[in-house]
Design an enzyme around this catalytic site. Structure first.
Site, mmCIF file in Angstrom:
data_model
loop_
_atom_site.group_PDB
_atom_site.id
_atom_site.type_symbol
_atom_site.label_atom_id
_atom_site.label_comp_id
_atom_site.label_asym_id
_atom_site.label_seq_id
_atom_site.Cartn_x
_atom_site.Cartn_y
_atom_site.Cartn_z
ATOM 1 N N LYS A 95 0.698 -1.457 -0.561
ATOM 2 C CA LYS A 95 -0.049 -0.219 0.094
ATOM 3 C C LYS A 95 0.703 1.044 -0.352
ATOM 4 O O LYS A 95 0.595 2.048 -0.454
ATOM 5 C CB LYS A 95 -0.772 0.137 0.960
ATOM 6 N N ASP A 108 -11.174 2.791 4.212
ATOM 7 C CA ASP A 108 -11.991 1.489 4.603
ATOM 8 C C ASP A 108 -13.326 1.398 4.233
ATOM 9 O O ASP A 108 -13.525 -0.018 3.682
ATOM 10 C CB ASP A 108 -11.893 0.820 5.744
ATOM 11 N N GLN A 144 -4.792 -1.147 9.482
ATOM 12 C CA GLN A 144 -4.458 -3.181 9.442
ATOM 13 C C GLN A 144 -4.903 -4.021 10.525
ATOM 14 O O GLN A 144 -4.433 -4.187 11.069
ATOM 15 C CB GLN A 144 -2.717 -3.225 8.920
#
Length: 314
Positions: free
Chosen positions: A58, A125, A102
């Site tokens: 990422k 997200d 994460q």
């Protein structure tokens, strides 16, 4: 009846992800010309090798597209309260447009509390209840930060010119990360949607009615050919690792490339759809190289969208 001469299309997630990244890179250039650089902060707790690899990917992609990024790597012993303080500091920083935590987090950390601590406008997200509510209510796409994998699925369908409006869609899986949000997005696109799960009765019969079948249940080869309507579009979200030679032979008979890869690495990857079912489909996403390739691209897209939304006051 489907056209018996119809050729099955492979929906190339890698190529579509490349298109999206190129568009994001152009948007970043435009943002810089407007006086700001989109910024993403990633929080990685502890030493989980798979998570570390994913996060590095990422951060690398951010660099390739011109997005500012930074990593925060608290030790696995960090407390929920300490993480909440970190999130609060990132919420307050104007140069940070997106915050990604994460998952999974250590068991002692209150994951739900932490995810809800991210302000909705920086929730790239799409997990915050406010963003989930906006998605469910059918708010315009430009005003919604949707979960990355479902958003990627919709991009695959759109960019592959696969009709959604008026079609029968079946989603197998009801997670908050994929199943529920993709069902909402398909409904918003005027599909007729059925959500199935482990307790659904008559699941195979329901699946056979689908023009668009999304498999996101996390079970290797769960969708068999008998569950597929000829000509359907198959979207395989699963990423399952096979480590048993008998299973590899079961799902990939006479596939020398798979066999050699398995012997070399000791494992191979398969989705939630039995590869034998793909031959019945009109189009399908492969594993690997399908939906999984879209997730990081959509994270980059969400980061740029969040930056624009914050600065436009929406």
């Amino acid at each position: 009846m489907p056209d018996l001469d119809m050729k099955t299309r492979v929906l190339d997630g890698v190529a579509i992800a490349g298109e999206i990244k190129a568009e994001v890179a152009r948007e970043v250039v435009a943002a810089r010309e407007a006086g700001y650089t989109p910024g993403l902060a990633v929080v990685l707790v502890g030493d989980v090798p798979a998570s570390q690899i994913y996060v590095r990917s990422k951060v690398k992609t951010c660099g390739e597209l011109g997005i500012y990024s930074e990593m925060h790597t608290p030790d696995a012993s960090v407390t929920t309260e300490e993480l909440l303080e970190l999130i609060a500091s990132l919420n307050a920083r104007d140069e940070i447009d997106g915050i990604l935590i994460q998952l999974p987090l250590p068991k002692h950390v209150d994951t739900e509390r932490l995810l809800e601590a991210v302000v909705p406008e920086k929730d790239v997200d799409g997990f915050h209840p406010i963003n989930a509510g906006r998605l469910l209510s059918g708010a315009p796409d430009a005003q919604v930060l949707a979960p990355c994998t479902p958003a990627g699925i919709m991009e695959v369908l759109r960019r592959s010119d696969i009709p959604v409006s008026g079609k029968r869609a079946v989603v197998i899986g009801r997670s908050n990360i994929v199943g529920k949000p993709i069902a909402a997005m398909l409904i918003n696109a005027s599909a007729t949607v059925t959500v199935c799960h482990s307790r659904t009765q008559g699941l195979a019969e329901i699946a056979r009615e689908a023009d668009i079948l999304v498999a996101a249940i996390g079970r290797a080869g769960f969708v068999t050919p008998e569950m597929v309507k000829p000509g359907a579009t198959l979207i395989d979200v699963g990423i399952n690792r096979l480590t048993d030679a008998a299973e590899v032979e079961k799902f990939f008979p006479n596939n020398e490339a798979r066999r050699e890869g398995f012997l070399k690495r000791g494992s191979t990857v398969i989705g939630d759809i039995d590869p034998a079912a793909f031959a019945l489909s009109g189009a399908y996403t492969p594993v690997p190289g399908g939906v999984g390739a879209l997730t990081i691209a959509m994270l980059m897209s969400n980061t740029v969208k969040a930056a624009k939304m914050r600065r436009s006051g929406k």
